[in-house]
Design a protein around this motif. Sequence first.
Motif, PDB file in Angstrom:
ATOM      1  N   ASN A   1      -7.488   6.114   4.030  1.00 30.21           N
ATOM      2  CA  ASN A   1      -6.393   6.000   4.988  1.00 30.21           C
ATOM      3  C   ASN A   1      -5.719   4.647   4.823  1.00 30.21           C
ATOM      4  O   ASN A   1      -6.115   3.644   5.407  1.00 30.21           O
TER       5      ASN A   1
ATOM      6  N   GLU B   1      -2.933   3.464   5.856  1.00 33.01           N
ATOM      7  CA  GLU B   1      -2.330   2.850   7.048  1.00 33.01           C
ATOM      8  C   GLU B   1      -3.394   2.163   7.893  1.00 33.01           C
ATOM      9  O   GLU B   1      -3.160   1.097   8.463  1.00 33.01           O
TER      10      GLU B   1
ATOM     11  N   ARG C   1      -1.125  -0.693  -1.202  1.00 35.03           N
ATOM     12  CA  ARG C   1      -0.486  -0.674   0.128  1.00 35.03           C
ATOM     13  C   ARG C   1      -0.518  -2.031   0.794  1.00 35.03           C
ATOM     14  O   ARG C   1       0.444  -2.446   1.460  1.00 35.03           O
TER      15      ARG C   1
ATOM     16  N   ALA D   1      -4.173   3.252  13.807  1.00 31.49           N
ATOM     17  CA  ALA D   1      -3.451   3.943  12.735  1.00 31.49           C
ATOM     18  C   ALA D   1      -3.446   5.448  12.908  1.00 31.49           C
ATOM     19  O   ALA D   1      -2.544   6.143  12.419  1.00 31.49           O
TER      20      ALA D   1
END
Length: 288
Positions: free
Chosen positions: A255, A257, A28, A284
């Motif tokens: 997580n 994000e 990510r 987030a």
Amino acid sequence: MATVDQAGGLGFLLALVDREQAARVRLRTGLPEEDPAAAGRPPKGYGWQYGLRDLPASVVWWMLQQDDPDVNVLVYEHARIDDRVRHDILRGVPQGPGRTRRVKVDRALSRFPPPEVRLASGPEELTAVLREVGSMGQGRAAARMVGREDWPVVAAADAVRPLPGYARWALSVRPDCPPEVRARFGTHRKFTHRKFTHRLRTAGIVDGPAAYATTTRPAPQALSVLAMGRWAFPARLAEAHAALRPLVRAELGGNTEAWAVLAQLLPTFTGTVPELVTTARAIAGDAA
């Protein structure tokens, strides 16, 4: 995308979650996979070494506790250590807890002349010198007489009758001062808690890697030093891991994000690492 400057700090934090979660975060954020062997060795080249000059005294001490000849070369000239410590490095005196075997002295240190230090002839002389301290200059000179084997003498003398304030000041800011002795020095009637802690902070003294990891600001600086700890002070790094792992797993975990937000915040964040982690999660939310 993660920048090269963020890679070490993010990598340190990612080591606190499981591998599958870390792999998703790397994907990510664009953070490349890390070579564990390379992370455990000092970087090559000279540019990175300029950062060593700003290390707190306690971090330099954790490095010396590794009793690694290569690391000793790096810190020998550091401004945070004094000639007594340099004297002991050249003698191969081990500094790690419980170690007694002489440390190999790298040939690179042969270019330095042995520092001139005054050594006490025995416990009686050392105690007498410390009790005669009447100024900060005298306190620093007396403190430089104290080596690893002398701290029990110092502690015993102070227990019998508190040493002069200037002697306590000078001894307490030595990075090798045992924590229990430093804590005792902080109870001197002339020292307020705020004054004592400020003096330690100014001298770069931290209680330990856990305190460094959770209270140092700004977070980018703390994470950079902790990432360096994988080769510079690996024996003490577990303390920082233990202090941060529960928070990182609870607030960030997998997580992606939140991790992406953390990567964006990191370069300019002025708070502590725990504040960085909780801020990233708050921004987030619960998106994964």
